[in-house]
Design a protein around this motif. Structure first.
Motif, PDB file in Angstrom:
ATOM      1  N   GLY A 267       0.791  -1.223   0.000  1.00 25.71           N
ATOM      2  CA  GLY A 267       0.000   0.000   0.000  1.00 25.71           C
ATOM      3  C   GLY A 267       0.823   1.272   0.000  1.00 25.71           C
ATOM      4  N   GLU A 268       2.146   1.158  -0.088  1.00 25.04           N
ATOM      5  CA  GLU A 268       3.003   2.347  -0.095  1.00 25.04           C
ATOM      6  C   GLU A 268       2.618   3.255  -1.273  1.00 25.04           C
ATOM      7  N   ALA A 269       2.314   4.530  -0.960  1.00 26.63           N
ATOM      8  CA  ALA A 269       1.854   5.449  -2.003  1.00 26.63           C
ATOM      9  C   ALA A 269       2.593   6.774  -1.998  1.00 26.63           C
ATOM     10  N   ARG A 270       3.562   6.957  -1.090  1.00 23.48           N
ATOM     11  CA  ARG A 270       4.267   8.242  -1.051  1.00 23.48           C
ATOM     12  C   ARG A 270       5.120   8.419  -2.307  1.00 23.48           C
ATOM     13  N   PRO A 271       4.968   9.535  -2.983  1.00 20.49           N
ATOM     14  CA  PRO A 271       5.714   9.742  -4.235  1.00 20.49           C
ATOM     15  C   PRO A 271       7.220   9.624  -4.073  1.00 20.49           C
ATOM     16  N   MET A 272       7.784  10.126  -2.944  1.00 23.33           N
ATOM     17  CA  MET A 272       9.243  10.100  -2.818  1.00 23.33           C
ATOM     18  C   MET A 272       9.759   8.659  -2.712  1.00 23.33           C
ATOM     19  N   VAL A 273       8.959   7.778  -2.101  1.00 24.80           N
ATOM     20  CA  VAL A 273       9.364   6.377  -1.985  1.00 24.80           C
ATOM     21  C   VAL A 273       9.271   5.693  -3.341  1.00 24.80           C
ATOM     22  N   LEU A 274       8.168   5.894  -4.029  1.00 28.10           N
ATOM     23  CA  LEU A 274       7.980   5.254  -5.329  1.00 28.10           C
ATOM     24  C   LEU A 274       8.980   5.769  -6.353  1.00 28.10           C
ATOM     25  N   ARG A 275       9.301   7.049  -6.292  1.00 28.51           N
ATOM     26  CA  ARG A 275      10.299   7.593  -7.230  1.00 28.51           C
ATOM     27  C   ARG A 275      11.669   6.980  -6.981  1.00 28.51           C
ATOM     28  N   PHE A 276      12.038   6.806  -5.707  1.00 29.77           N
ATOM     29  CA  PHE A 276      13.334   6.210  -5.414  1.00 29.77           C
ATOM     30  C   PHE A 276      13.361   4.751  -5.848  1.00 29.77           C
ATOM     31  N   ARG A 277      12.265   4.011  -5.632  1.00 28.98           N
ATOM     32  CA  ARG A 277      12.178   2.633  -6.108  1.00 28.98           C
ATOM     33  C   ARG A 277      12.351   2.577  -7.621  1.00 28.98           C
ATOM     34  N   ASP A 278      11.681   3.493  -8.326  1.00 33.00           N
ATOM     35  CA  ASP A 278      11.798   3.523  -9.792  1.00 33.00           C
ATOM     36  C   ASP A 278      13.220   3.866 -10.219  1.00 33.00           C
ATOM     37  N   TRP A 279      13.863   4.767  -9.479  1.00 34.46           N
ATOM     38  CA  TRP A 279      15.248   5.139  -9.805  1.00 34.46           C
ATOM     39  C   TRP A 279      16.178   3.938  -9.617  1.00 34.46           C
ATOM     40  N   LEU A 280      15.978   3.188  -8.538  1.00 31.37           N
ATOM     41  CA  LEU A 280      16.780   1.983  -8.321  1.00 31.37           C
ATOM     42  C   LEU A 280      16.636   1.009  -9.489  1.00 31.37           C
ATOM     43  N   GLU A 281      15.402   0.808  -9.932  1.00 27.37           N
ATOM     44  CA  GLU A 281      15.172  -0.120 -11.041  1.00 27.37           C
ATOM     45  C   GLU A 281      15.834   0.380 -12.325  1.00 27.37           C
ATOM     46  N   ASP A 282      15.761   1.693 -12.578  1.00 30.15           N
ATOM     47  CA  ASP A 282      16.398   2.251 -13.780  1.00 30.15           C
ATOM     48  C   ASP A 282      17.918   2.082 -13.718  1.00 30.15           C
ATOM     49  N   GLU A 283      18.507   2.349 -12.555  1.00 25.70           N
ATOM     50  CA  GLU A 283      19.952   2.218 -12.414  1.00 25.70           C
ATOM     51  C   GLU A 283      20.398   0.766 -12.571  1.00 25.70           C
ATOM     52  N   ALA A 284      19.596  -0.157 -12.040  1.00 22.68           N
ATOM     53  CA  ALA A 284      19.949  -1.578 -12.126  1.00 22.68           C
ATOM     54  C   ALA A 284      19.918  -2.075 -13.570  1.00 22.68           C
ATOM     55  N   ARG A 285      19.123  -1.426 -14.416  1.00 18.13           N
ATOM     56  CA  ARG A 285      19.039  -1.845 -15.824  1.00 18.13           C
ATOM     57  C   ARG A 285      20.159  -1.268 -16.678  1.00 18.13           C
ATOM     58  N   ARG A 286      20.886  -0.294 -16.140  1.00 23.41           N
ATOM     59  CA  ARG A 286      21.960   0.319 -16.921  1.00 23.41           C
ATOM     60  C   ARG A 286      23.109  -0.667 -17.104  1.00 23.41           C
ATOM     61  N   PRO A 287      23.730  -0.698 -18.276  1.00 26.78           N
ATOM     62  CA  PRO A 287      24.924  -1.546 -18.443  1.00 26.78           C
ATOM     63  C   PRO A 287      26.072  -1.009 -17.613  1.00 26.78           C
ATOM     64  N   ASP A 288      26.964  -1.899 -17.194  1.00 26.43           N
ATOM     65  CA  ASP A 288      28.125  -1.465 -16.422  1.00 26.43           C
ATOM     66  C   ASP A 288      28.967  -0.527 -17.249  1.00 26.43           C
ATOM     67  N   ALA A 289      29.491   0.502 -16.609  1.00 28.76           N
ATOM     68  CA  ALA A 289      30.319   1.479 -17.310  1.00 28.76           C
ATOM     69  C   ALA A 289      31.711   0.911 -17.568  1.00 28.76           C
ATOM     70  N   GLY A 290      32.061   0.751 -18.816  1.00 25.79           N
ATOM     71  CA  GLY A 290      33.391   0.295 -19.160  1.00 25.79           C
ATOM     72  C   GLY A 290      33.527  -1.207 -19.102  1.00 25.79           C
ATOM     73  N   PRO A 291      34.478  -1.759 -19.826  1.00 26.12           N
ATOM     74  CA  PRO A 291      34.676  -3.208 -19.821  1.00 26.12           C
ATOM     75  C   PRO A 291      35.339  -3.696 -18.547  1.00 26.12           C
ATOM     76  N   VAL A 292      35.073  -4.923 -18.185  1.00 26.33           N
ATOM     77  CA  VAL A 292      35.755  -5.561 -17.060  1.00 26.33           C
ATOM     78  C   VAL A 292      36.894  -6.387 -17.620  1.00 26.33           C
ATOM     79  N   PRO A 293      38.143  -6.045 -17.289  1.00 22.75           N
ATOM     80  CA  PRO A 293      39.279  -6.763 -17.870  1.00 22.75           C
ATOM     81  C   PRO A 293      39.344  -8.189 -17.371  1.00 22.75           C
ATOM     82  N   VAL A 294      39.698  -9.086 -18.242  1.00 20.32           N
ATOM     83  CA  VAL A 294      39.913 -10.496 -17.907  1.00 20.32           C
ATOM     84  C   VAL A 294      41.374 -10.820 -18.096  1.00 20.32           C
ATOM     85  N   ALA A 295      41.997 -11.401 -17.049  1.00 22.82           N
ATOM     86  CA  ALA A 295      43.424 -11.701 -17.134  1.00 22.82           C
ATOM     87  C   ALA A 295      43.661 -12.769 -18.180  1.00 22.82           C
TER      88      ALA A 295
END
Length: 295
Positions: A267-295
């Motif tokens: 039932g959480e309906a506060r905009p600031m909470v829902l916006r932060f949840r949405d921001w977390l989801e958007d950030e999690a979908r972003r590709p990692d910045a830069g390649p990860v080197p493999v030895a």
């Protein structure tokens, strides 16, 4: 004539009891004694004329009627909580609780970007591996399989892990195939057998480092010092690879089935909470910045 509604506190006790399936844990959250919770439930059952719980020692199971009422009460309490916070001016800060490695390696480095948004609010960050009582946070970020009773869970990203070790340890050992890792001390992790299997190697026995650390952050620190090979997330510990403090000898990464989740109260309906949840989801979908080197 309309029947009088039960006391709100009794319904709040019902919701906590059903969520925990244990009156002792519900009492700890509510700040009362288990006897007080049990008495409230008995009085509520008598008032409603409906059995709400089946009791079996210290554990309790909501009846169908009890579970239905508790679920709707969770939603109602969420709306009440949102209304109170709105009346207070939407609270001074957003209370976020996260596990130590997630907080340090993923969340904190991204908060500057969050605060650059026009609708950002101050964050109060609690770092803990244990899930706090529902009243103690607005958003919790925890690792599991999505089954947290009494919370709405939004999946952010799967758990990932791949072997990492210090450059010095790599220089002393010929690592031509994944099987060669088994000759080195491995920092304890329950994903090692799976990693070897998925990498196409059957290892009859694994040699683990003597110490078992409670966080991946400590595993990484031990690996940097050459104690052994750590099974770590390339998403979280990629900067250590890019800085040359650790190397990833083989490309295979195990993923899931557990994941990082954002937990909100029903039932959480506060905009600031829902916006932060949405921001977390958007950030999690972003590709990692830069390649990860493999030895």
């Amino acid at each position: 004539m309309l029947k009088r509604l039960p006391a709100l506190e009794s319904l709040r006790v019902l919701e906590a009891g059903a969520r925990h399936a244990n009156f002792t844990r519900a009492a700890a959250e509510l700040g009362v004694t288990p006897a007080a919770v049990s008495l409230r439930i008995r009085d509520l059952e008598a008032e409603l004329g409906v059995k709400l719980f089946r009791r079996s020692g210290p554990n309790v199971t909501p009846t169908e009627a009890g579970a239905a009422l508790a679920g709707r009460m969770a939603q109602a309490l969420g709306l009440i909580r949102s209304a109170v916070e709105d009346c207070r001016g939407a609270a001074a800060s957003l209370r976020v609780t996260a596990a130590p490695t997630f907080a340090m390696r993923w969340l904190t480095p991204r908060l500057a970007a969050y605060h650059a948004l026009p609708d950002a609010v101050p964050i109060t960050l609690d770092v803990s591996a244990e899930l706090r009582p529902a009243e103690g946070f607005d958003i919790a970020i925890r690792t599991g399989y999505g089954d947290w009773p009494g919370f709405d869970a939004a999946a952010l990203m799967p758990i990932e892990a791949t072997p990492m070790l210090s450059p010095a340890l790599t220089a002393r050992t010929k690592l031509s195939s994944p099987a060669d890792l088994a000759t080195l001390p491995l920092l304890p992790h329950d994903g090692w057998q799976r990693w070897f299997q998925e990498a196409g190697t059957e290892v009859p026995g694994l040699r683990f480092y003597a110490d078992d650390y409670p966080t991946h952050e400590l595993d990484a620190a031990a690996a940097i010092e050459g104690a052994g090979v750590a099974l770590l997330s390339p998403r979280f510990f990629g900067p250590l690879l890019r800085d040359g403090k650790l190397v990833q000898p083989f490309p295979h990464v195990i993923r899931g089935p557990a994941a990082h989740y954002a937990l909100l109260r029903p039932g959480e309906a506060r905009p600031m909470v829902l916006r932060f949840r949405d921001w977390l989801e958007d950030e999690a979908r972003r590709p990692d910045a830069g390649p990860v080197p493999v030895a």
